[in-house]
Design a protein around this motif. Structure first.
Motif, PDB file in Angstrom:
ATOM      1  N   ALA A   1       0.841  -1.206   0.000  1.00  0.00           N
ATOM      2  CA  ALA A   1       0.000   0.000   0.000  1.00  0.00           C
ATOM      3  C   ALA A   1       0.874   1.253   0.000  1.00  0.00           C
ATOM      4  O   ALA A   1       0.619   2.201  -0.755  1.00  0.00           O
ATOM      5  CB  ALA A   1      -0.944  -0.002   1.199  1.00  0.00           C
ATOM      6  N   LYS A   2       1.912   1.257   0.821  1.00  0.00           N
ATOM      7  CA  LYS A   2       2.825   2.410   0.862  1.00  0.00           C
ATOM      8  C   LYS A   2       3.591   2.547  -0.442  1.00  0.00           C
ATOM      9  O   LYS A   2       3.770   3.661  -0.947  1.00  0.00           O
ATOM     10  CB  LYS A   2       3.789   2.267   2.037  1.00  0.00           C
ATOM     11  CG  LYS A   2       3.119   2.434   3.385  1.00  0.00           C
ATOM     12  CD  LYS A   2       4.118   2.227   4.522  1.00  0.00           C
ATOM     13  CE  LYS A   2       3.484   2.412   5.881  1.00  0.00           C
ATOM     14  NZ  LYS A   2       4.457   2.175   6.973  1.00  0.00           N
ATOM     15  N   ARG A   3       4.040   1.428  -0.999  1.00  0.00           N
ATOM     16  CA  ARG A   3       4.763   1.465  -2.281  1.00  0.00           C
ATOM     17  C   ARG A   3       3.896   2.059  -3.388  1.00  0.00           C
ATOM     18  O   ARG A   3       4.387   2.746  -4.276  1.00  0.00           O
ATOM     19  CB  ARG A   3       5.202   0.050  -2.654  1.00  0.00           C
ATOM     20  CG  ARG A   3       5.988  -0.036  -3.931  1.00  0.00           C
ATOM     21  CD  ARG A   3       6.479  -1.446  -4.141  1.00  0.00           C
ATOM     22  NE  ARG A   3       7.073  -1.582  -5.459  1.00  0.00           N
ATOM     23  CZ  ARG A   3       7.342  -2.727  -6.033  1.00  0.00           C
ATOM     24  NH1 ARG A   3       7.100  -3.861  -5.394  1.00  0.00           N
ATOM     25  NH2 ARG A   3       7.861  -2.762  -7.237  1.00  0.00           N
ATOM     26  N   LEU A   4       2.600   1.801  -3.304  1.00  0.00           N
ATOM     27  CA  LEU A   4       1.660   2.336  -4.295  1.00  0.00           C
ATOM     28  C   LEU A   4       1.316   3.803  -4.033  1.00  0.00           C
ATOM     29  O   LEU A   4       0.548   4.399  -4.775  1.00  0.00           O
ATOM     30  CB  LEU A   4       0.374   1.506  -4.301  1.00  0.00           C
ATOM     31  CG  LEU A   4       0.513   0.067  -4.786  1.00  0.00           C
ATOM     32  CD1 LEU A   4      -0.739  -0.731  -4.460  1.00  0.00           C
ATOM     33  CD2 LEU A   4       0.820   0.030  -6.274  1.00  0.00           C
ATOM     34  N   GLY A   5       1.860   4.373  -2.980  1.00  0.00           N
ATOM     35  CA  GLY A   5       1.607   5.775  -2.655  1.00  0.00           C
ATOM     36  C   GLY A   5       0.520   5.971  -1.624  1.00  0.00           C
ATOM     37  O   GLY A   5       0.168   7.103  -1.295  1.00  0.00           O
ATOM     38  N   GLY A   6      -0.042   4.888  -1.081  1.00  0.00           N
ATOM     39  CA  GLY A   6      -1.090   5.000  -0.082  1.00  0.00           C
ATOM     40  C   GLY A   6      -0.560   5.616   1.204  1.00  0.00           C
ATOM     41  O   GLY A   6       0.556   5.320   1.635  1.00  0.00           O
ATOM     42  N   GLN A   7      -1.388   6.447   1.794  1.00  0.00           N
ATOM     43  CA  GLN A   7      -1.056   7.110   3.055  1.00  0.00           C
ATOM     44  C   GLN A   7      -1.990   6.604   4.143  1.00  0.00           C
ATOM     45  O   GLN A   7      -3.204   6.527   3.931  1.00  0.00           O
ATOM     46  CB  GLN A   7      -1.221   8.629   2.914  1.00  0.00           C
ATOM     47  CG  GLN A   7      -0.349   9.262   1.842  1.00  0.00           C
ATOM     48  CD  GLN A   7       1.113   9.223   2.226  1.00  0.00           C
ATOM     49  OE1 GLN A   7       1.469   9.506   3.363  1.00  0.00           O
ATOM     50  NE2 GLN A   7       1.963   8.857   1.285  1.00  0.00           N
ATOM     51  N   HIS A   8      -1.417   6.277   5.312  1.00  0.00           N
ATOM     52  CA  HIS A   8      -2.255   5.838   6.427  1.00  0.00           C
ATOM     53  C   HIS A   8      -3.234   6.956   6.780  1.00  0.00           C
ATOM     54  O   HIS A   8      -2.835   8.101   6.944  1.00  0.00           O
ATOM     55  CB  HIS A   8      -1.383   5.469   7.633  1.00  0.00           C
ATOM     56  CG  HIS A   8      -2.181   4.992   8.791  1.00  0.00           C
ATOM     57  ND1 HIS A   8      -2.133   5.583  10.021  1.00  0.00           N
ATOM     58  CD2 HIS A   8      -3.080   3.980   8.901  1.00  0.00           C
ATOM     59  CE1 HIS A   8      -2.944   4.959  10.846  1.00  0.00           C
ATOM     60  NE2 HIS A   8      -3.531   3.985  10.194  1.00  0.00           N
ATOM     61  N   ASP A   9      -4.507   6.612   6.848  1.00  0.00           N
ATOM     62  CA  ASP A   9      -5.555   7.584   7.161  1.00  0.00           C
ATOM     63  C   ASP A   9      -6.278   7.128   8.421  1.00  0.00           C
ATOM     64  O   ASP A   9      -7.266   6.399   8.369  1.00  0.00           O
ATOM     65  CB  ASP A   9      -6.527   7.703   5.985  1.00  0.00           C
ATOM     66  CG  ASP A   9      -7.595   8.760   6.194  1.00  0.00           C
ATOM     67  OD1 ASP A   9      -7.707   9.299   7.318  1.00  0.00           O
ATOM     68  OD2 ASP A   9      -8.340   9.032   5.229  1.00  0.00           O
ATOM     69  N   ALA A  10      -5.768   7.554   9.567  1.00  0.00           N
ATOM     70  CA  ALA A  10      -6.327   7.144  10.854  1.00  0.00           C
ATOM     71  C   ALA A  10      -7.712   7.728  11.098  1.00  0.00           C
ATOM     72  O   ALA A  10      -8.432   7.260  11.983  1.00  0.00           O
ATOM     73  CB  ALA A  10      -5.379   7.550  11.986  1.00  0.00           C
ATOM     74  N   GLN A  11      -8.106   8.735  10.317  1.00  0.00           N
ATOM     75  CA  GLN A  11      -9.426   9.368  10.493  1.00  0.00           C
ATOM     76  C   GLN A  11     -10.514   8.735   9.625  1.00  0.00           C
ATOM     77  O   GLN A  11     -11.688   9.063   9.788  1.00  0.00           O
ATOM     78  CB  GLN A  11      -9.327  10.869  10.177  1.00  0.00           C
ATOM     79  CG  GLN A  11      -8.295  11.616  11.006  1.00  0.00           C
ATOM     80  CD  GLN A  11      -8.485  11.411  12.501  1.00  0.00           C
ATOM     81  OE1 GLN A  11      -9.583  11.565  13.011  1.00  0.00           O
ATOM     82  NE2 GLN A  11      -7.427  11.035  13.191  1.00  0.00           N
TER      83      GLN A  11
END
Length: 177
Positions: free
Chosen positions: A138-148
């Motif tokens: 997910a991070k490699r694909l550019g995904g950002q953790h969205d805790a909200q």
């Protein structure tokens, strides 16, 4: 509308076929499915795969079977939103022997490009915290953790992380400039 066929240099993303059920059933019987909601019976497996196919007609997105260019079925990438998901998700499942070769990243990148070309403005990936490889992808694909972000119905932040994907981070030309 059946799933569109997408081609990459090494892979073909294609509509699911009936013979995809057996490799999925084997996957769900293995330890690789520890953090994934597994079907309890082959009938439930059928329902799950049929929903991936039927989602294309009902929602305009769904699952793709992922084949190597030689026709070997190695997994799935899907854009789905079952009733308990608050947002559309991009997810992936790859079978034993297909990991560590970049197939998941290649297939998911193709699916993301397709989604952005369709005008989707965001997708999420719902991932169990114990799935280190999926988090890394997910991070490699550019995904950002969205805790909200809202979680799927009945899930908690202890069992589900949300990674947000957007066109500027996941494959638009600007992301690579």
């Amino acid at each position: 509308m059946p799933a569109p066929i997408l081609e990459t240099s090494r892979l073909t993303l294609r509509p699911h076929v009936l013979s995809d059920i057996d490799p999925f059933w084997e996957f769900f019987q293995s330890d690789r499915a520890t953090y994934v909601g597994a079907p309890k019976t082959r009938t439930h497996m059928w329902y799950g795969l049929a929903s991936e196919v039927g989602s294309w007609d009902m929602m305009g997105h769904g699952g793709w079977g992922v084949d190597l260019k030689d026709g070997t079925f190695v997994g799935q990438v899907a854009i789905t939103q079952p009733p308990h998901f608050p947002e559309r998700e991009i997810g992936w499942t790859f079978f034993a022997g297909a990991e560590g070769k970049g197939y998941a990243a290649e297939a998911a990148s193709a699916a993301l490009t397709w989604a952005w070309d369709q005008g989707f403005d965001t997708l999420v990936s719902y991932i169990h915290p114990g799935k280190a490889r999926s988090i890394a992808l997910a991070k490699r694909l550019g995904g950002q953790h969205d805790a909200q972000a809202d979680l799927p119905t009945g899930e908690t932040s202890a069992e589900t992380l949300v990674f947000r994907h957007s066109p500027d981070a996941d494959g638009s030309p600007e992301a690579y400039a």
